[in-house]
Design an enzyme around this catalytic site. Structure first.
Site, PDB file in Angstrom:
ATOM      1  N   HIS A 153       0.878  -1.265   0.106  1.00  0.00           N
ATOM      2  CA  HIS A 153       0.012   0.169  -0.075  1.00  0.00           C
ATOM      3  C   HIS A 153       0.841   1.317   0.023  1.00  0.00           C
ATOM      4  O   HIS A 153       1.966   1.370   0.845  1.00  0.00           O
ATOM      5  CB  HIS A 153      -0.850   0.109   1.352  1.00  0.00           C
ATOM      6  CG  HIS A 153      -2.027   0.757   1.112  1.00  0.00           C
ATOM      7  ND1 HIS A 153      -1.800   2.416   1.442  1.00  0.00           N
ATOM      8  CD2 HIS A 153      -3.315   0.716   0.634  1.00  0.00           C
ATOM      9  CE1 HIS A 153      -3.055   2.848   1.325  1.00  0.00           C
ATOM     10  NE2 HIS A 153      -3.918   1.913   0.763  1.00  0.00           N
ATOM     11  N   ASP A 163      -7.883  -4.991  -0.266  1.00  0.00           N
ATOM     12  CA  ASP A 163      -8.470  -5.874  -1.481  1.00  0.00           C
ATOM     13  C   ASP A 163      -8.192  -7.423  -1.195  1.00  0.00           C
ATOM     14  O   ASP A 163      -8.606  -8.238  -1.951  1.00  0.00           O
ATOM     15  CB  ASP A 163      -7.972  -5.189  -2.551  1.00  0.00           C
ATOM     16  CG  ASP A 163      -8.187  -4.080  -3.092  1.00  0.00           C
ATOM     17  OD1 ASP A 163      -7.524  -3.203  -3.497  1.00  0.00           O
ATOM     18  OD2 ASP A 163      -9.759  -3.940  -2.887  1.00  0.00           O
TER      19      ASP A 163
END
Ligand code: SDX
Length: 427
Positions: free
Chosen positions: A306, A363
């Site tokens: 991320h 996700d």
């Protein structure tokens, strides 16, 4: 005395003001840099560059903190419902009972989509990806509401906000039904937001459809977890389009397109496809960990890493727990969940991932739940978009209310220097 940052350029010392946010984040205000020095800064991917000051979401990537208008994501996911969180993000406060009932009532009475929108569906090939269809239809909505065009903050912005929140689930469900050649379902106003979305996606005219409360509750939590995430790629896109005073429908449509990318919201579909590939290939997680580490192999561990979280994505933690609860409640044993757990365990012990602070992101587990809820893989990012809609709206509204300038980054030119035109016969 306000804090400043000193910069020495070409022997000249300059001072730039430092601004500080309510969570003690600091930034150097370089808005006068070019005028005073002729220099610009460059920062590919804006990894160190802030585009705005915002009061909507605070996230701390080192500590794994995420708060919407000051409320922790853990509390909201556990105690709120999606429309209450949408109201909070857009209007800044948790709604009173009266405000909530009015907001939900207005959304409920706007869920129908103009019948002419159905004709637009007919123009798409059946196998068109629903993200492309949805982005087109949301942009087309501006044609049905031309009073959204004017370049002043439209007085009826709240009506357009209601229309978007109310109609996106209907459009999303129609995308699914259209792709299956099934008859489109209409909203049922007696149902709550998530139950209505589920019945529009899954009800068939040949039998009664009962919404499973476990599924509706899980969907509510997932939508809350996806609702906002400050200046991510798609939200920055919505802001950039909104900064030109384009209407809200066009701005949101652009956000849907940006979210579709596999490095962004499209990752939830990529994760399941990756897990299925690993399963089909014998379930050897380590082989895929090694592929992800191999610089000559374009393979990435989708759902990992991320830009901001250099610790666990707090949303991933909540979704991981929900995964177990939902699959158990539905009596589903999904072998890819075991592969996901093995991948996570192996990666979190591996030097490559540890050194780069690569953890599961929002996700990584969401696709496993979506699949357990019966949602087809190519609709996963559509679900992300439905969740992210209130965040996009809140950010667009804040930008417009703050009268922020049109976004127009600078560049450093690296092309040919001045040269004379050469007639074609002499080239
Ligand atoms: C979302 O911004 C947001 O807030 C987004 C989001 C939201 O709510 O809006 O949180 C939603 O988009 C989540 C991210 C979903 N995307 C994926 O899961 C795709 C896989 N992850 C990545 O491609 C990557 O981690 C990004 C895109 C998420 C972040 O990329 P960065 O910050 O630009 O980091 P990078 O690509 O520069 O990677 C740094 C290093 C590199 O190695 P080195 O050059 O240092 O040797 O880490 C490696 C990368 O190769 N790396 C990975 C990896 N992610 C980064 N290696 C293997 N597998 C991965 N998944």
């Amino acid at each position: 005395m306000a804090e400043t940052a000193k910069l020495i350029i070409d022997g000249k010392e300059l001072e730039f003001p430092i601004i500080e946010g309510t969570e003690n984040e600091k930034a150097i205000d370089i808005s006068k840099l070019r005028a005073e020095t002729g220099y610009i800064t460059i920062d590919p991917g804006y990894k160190n560059t802030g585009s705005t000051q915002s009061a909507i979401t605070y996230l701390d990537g080192e500590e794994g903190i995420l708060r919407y208008r000051g409320y922790s994501i853990e509390e909201l996911a556990d105690k709120a419902d999606f429309l209450g969180v949408s109201y909070l993000l857009i209007y800044g406060e948790l709604p009173t009972e009266e405000q909530y009932d009015d907001f939900v009532g207005k959304i409920t009475t706007h869920t129908m989509v103009n019948e002419d929108v159905r004709k637009i569906f007919d123009g798409f090939p059946v196998n068109a990806h629903p993200m492309g269809v949805m982005s087109s239809l949301v942009s087309a909505m501006s044609g049905f509401y031309p009073d959204s065009y004017n370049d002043k903050m439209p007085d009826n912005t709240d009506t357009h906000i209601i229309r978007l929140l109310a109609k996106l689930p209907t459009i999303a469900a129609w995308c699914l039904k259209n792709s299956k050649g099934h008859p489109l379902n209409y909203p049922k106003n007696k149902l709550d937001y998530c139950s209505n979305l589920l019945q529009m996606m899954f009800a068939m005219p040949v039998e009664d459809y009962e919404v499973n409360p476990v599924v509706a509750k899980a969907l509510n939590k997932l939508l809350i977890l996806h609702a906002e995430h400050e200046q991510n790629c798609s939200t920055s896109t919505v802001r950039l389009v909104g900064s030109s005073k384009a209407n809200i429908y066009s701005s949101i449509s652009a956000g849907i397109s940006a979210l579709w990318g596999p490095l962004h919201g499209g990752a939830n579909q990529e994760v399941i496809e990756m897990l299925e590939e690993i399963k089909a290939d014998g379930g050897d997680s380590q082989k895929y960990i090694d592929k992800a580490k191999d610089k000559n192999d374009p393979f990435r561990l989708m759902g990992f890493g991320h830009r901001v979280y250099k610790n666990f994505d707090p949303r991933a933690k909540i979704i991981k727990v929900a995964c177990d609860e939902v699959l158990e409640a539905l009596g589903i044993d999904d072998p890819v969940l075991d592969i996901a757990r093995q991948l996570e365990e192996a990666a979190l012990k591996d030097e490559y991932f540890v050194k780069r602070n690569l953890y599961p992101n929002v996700d990584f587990y969401s696709g496993i739940i979506y699949r357990a809820l019966g949602i087809p893989v190519n609709m996963f990012t559509v679900m992300f978009a439905i969740g992210r809609l209130p965040g996009w709206i809140a950010q667009w509204k804040e930008l417009r209310e703050n009268n922020e300038p049109i976004g127009r980054p600078r560049q450093i030119y690296t092309g040919a220097t001045a040269r004379e035109f050469v007639p074609i016969e002499k080239r």
